[in-house]
Design a protein around this motif. Structure first.
Motif, mmCIF file in Angstrom:
data_model
loop_
_atom_site.group_PDB
_atom_site.id
_atom_site.type_symbol
_atom_site.label_atom_id
_atom_site.label_comp_id
_atom_site.label_asym_id
_atom_site.label_seq_id
_atom_site.Cartn_x
_atom_site.Cartn_y
_atom_site.Cartn_z
ATOM 1 N N SER A 1 46.725 -22.387 14.424
ATOM 2 C CA SER A 1 47.153 -22.396 13.023
ATOM 3 C C SER A 1 47.928 -21.147 12.639
ATOM 4 N N ARG A 2 47.615 -20.017 13.269
ATOM 5 C CA ARG A 2 48.294 -18.761 12.916
ATOM 6 C C ARG A 2 49.731 -18.699 13.422
ATOM 7 N N GLU A 3 50.109 -19.621 14.299
ATOM 8 C CA GLU A 3 51.473 -19.681 14.838
ATOM 9 C C GLU A 3 52.218 -20.842 14.179
ATOM 10 N N ALA A 4 53.160 -20.557 13.313
ATOM 11 C CA ALA A 4 53.847 -21.598 12.542
ATOM 12 C C ALA A 4 54.928 -22.341 13.334
ATOM 13 N N ALA A 5 55.576 -21.696 14.292
ATOM 14 C CA ALA A 5 56.720 -22.295 14.992
ATOM 15 C C ALA A 5 56.410 -23.641 15.660
ATOM 16 N N PRO A 6 55.301 -23.776 16.371
ATOM 17 C CA PRO A 6 55.041 -25.082 16.989
ATOM 18 C C PRO A 6 54.920 -26.205 15.963
ATOM 19 N N GLY A 7 54.310 -25.917 14.828
ATOM 20 C CA GLY A 7 54.188 -26.931 13.775
ATOM 21 C C GLY A 7 55.543 -27.340 13.222
ATOM 22 N N ILE B 1 60.404 -33.355 14.820
ATOM 23 C CA ILE B 1 60.514 -34.574 15.633
ATOM 24 C C ILE B 1 59.762 -35.756 15.013
ATOM 25 N N GLY B 2 59.258 -35.560 13.798
ATOM 26 C CA GLY B 2 58.643 -36.662 13.065
ATOM 27 C C GLY B 2 57.134 -36.743 13.128
ATOM 28 N N MET B 3 56.490 -35.774 13.772
ATOM 29 C CA MET B 3 55.030 -35.798 13.827
ATOM 30 C C MET B 3 54.461 -35.440 12.457
ATOM 31 N N LYS B 4 53.324 -36.019 12.147
ATOM 32 C CA LYS B 4 52.652 -35.782 10.866
ATOM 33 C C LYS B 4 51.427 -34.903 11.081
ATOM 34 N N HIS B 5 51.255 -33.926 10.192
ATOM 35 C CA HIS B 5 50.068 -33.075 10.237
ATOM 36 C C HIS B 5 48.887 -33.922 9.778
ATOM 37 N N VAL B 6 47.836 -33.985 10.599
ATOM 38 C CA VAL B 6 46.692 -34.819 10.247
ATOM 39 C C VAL B 6 45.461 -34.021 9.856
ATOM 40 N N MET B 7 45.332 -32.793 10.363
ATOM 41 C CA MET B 7 44.175 -31.987 9.958
ATOM 42 C C MET B 7 44.249 -30.574 10.523
ATOM 43 N N ARG B 8 43.469 -29.716 9.916
ATOM 44 C CA ARG B 8 43.241 -28.372 10.447
ATOM 45 C C ARG B 8 41.747 -28.284 10.747
ATOM 46 N N LYS B 9 41.439 -27.841 11.947
ATOM 47 C CA LYS B 9 40.043 -27.682 12.332
ATOM 48 C C LYS B 9 39.748 -26.193 12.420
ATOM 49 N N ASN B 10 38.949 -25.711 11.484
ATOM 50 C CA ASN B 10 38.593 -24.298 11.453
ATOM 51 C C ASN B 10 37.600 -23.982 12.565
ATOM 52 N N GLY B 11 37.818 -22.874 13.241
ATOM 53 C CA GLY B 11 36.913 -22.445 14.306
ATOM 54 C C GLY B 11 36.888 -23.380 15.498
ATOM 55 N N ALA B 12 38.008 -24.039 15.783
ATOM 56 C CA ALA B 12 38.058 -25.064 16.829
ATOM 57 C C ALA B 12 38.102 -24.499 18.241
ATOM 58 N N LEU B 13 38.528 -23.263 18.393
ATOM 59 C CA LEU B 13 38.764 -22.708 19.719
ATOM 60 C C LEU B 13 38.305 -21.256 19.754
ATOM 61 N N ASP C 1 45.732 -26.686 14.232
ATOM 62 C CA ASP C 1 46.365 -27.742 13.441
ATOM 63 C C ASP C 1 46.673 -28.903 14.372
ATOM 64 N N TYR C 2 46.389 -30.107 13.920
ATOM 65 C CA TYR C 2 46.569 -31.323 14.716
ATOM 66 C C TYR C 2 47.677 -32.192 14.114
ATOM 67 N N TYR C 3 48.489 -32.761 14.981
ATOM 68 C CA TYR C 3 49.609 -33.618 14.592
ATOM 69 C C TYR C 3 49.571 -34.892 15.416
ATOM 70 N N GLU C 4 50.207 -35.938 14.896
ATOM 71 C CA GLU C 4 50.357 -37.168 15.671
ATOM 72 C C GLU C 4 51.590 -37.934 15.194
ATOM 73 N N ILE C 5 52.005 -38.858 16.044
ATOM 74 C CA ILE C 5 53.140 -39.715 15.736
ATOM 75 C C ILE C 5 52.927 -41.059 16.419
ATOM 76 N N GLN C 6 53.390 -42.113 15.762
ATOM 77 C CA GLN C 6 53.354 -43.465 16.309
ATOM 78 C C GLN C 6 54.776 -43.971 16.427
ATOM 79 N N PRO C 7 55.019 -44.990 17.258
ATOM 80 C CA PRO C 7 56.394 -45.443 17.496
ATOM 81 C C PRO C 7 57.195 -45.743 16.224
ATOM 82 N N LYS C 8 56.577 -46.292 15.219
ATOM 83 C CA LYS C 8 57.301 -46.644 13.990
ATOM 84 C C LYS C 8 57.793 -45.417 13.218
ATOM 85 N N GLU C 9 57.263 -44.231 13.568
ATOM 86 C CA GLU C 9 57.616 -42.998 12.862
ATOM 87 C C GLU C 9 58.668 -42.169 13.587
ATOM 88 N N VAL C 10 59.131 -42.634 14.737
ATOM 89 C CA VAL C 10 60.047 -41.853 15.568
ATOM 90 C C VAL C 10 61.397 -41.706 14.901
#
Length: 100
Positions: free
Chosen positions: A51-57, A63-75, A85-94
């Motif tokens: 989450s502290r690194e903005a560039a990957p997000g 590329i059309g990925m949607k932010h779905v959640m932030r998990k605090n203390g995940a790692l 921060d978690y992202y996902e994309i489905q074919p209809k969103e490409v």
């Protein structure tokens, strides 16, 4: 990582500092997503970043990925707890990659 049972895969990448800001990650990630949906017929691609690194997000959003959640203390890395921060994309969103 590809999970054949549920037709999903995880997108991940790393690029050397001298190549940052040149669009290589965005173009490569877009082409991988296109291939995964068109050729491999995947149903979803997911990704995550510190989450502290903005560039990957920013790349994931480009590329059309949607932010779905932030998990605090995940790692835990080197005795530091990191949020992810978690992202996902489905074919209809490409978003189609425009030729250069």
């Amino acid at each position: 990582m590809h999970n054949i049972d549920n037709h999903t895969a995880q997108l991940g990448y790393w690029i050397g500092v001298p190549f940052w800001g040149k669009g290589y990650c965005t173009e490569s990630a877009q082409r991988i997503v296109d291939f995964a949906f068109k050729k491999l017929e995947l149903e979803k691609i997911y990704s995550r970043h510190l989450s502290r690194e903005a560039a990957p997000g920013k790349i994931m959003k480009k590329i059309g990925m949607k932010h779905v959640m932030r998990k605090n203390g995940a790692l835990r890395v080197n005795r530091l707890t990191e949020d992810l921060d978690y992202y996902e994309i489905q074919p209809k969103e490409v978003m189609e990659l425009k030729p250069a």
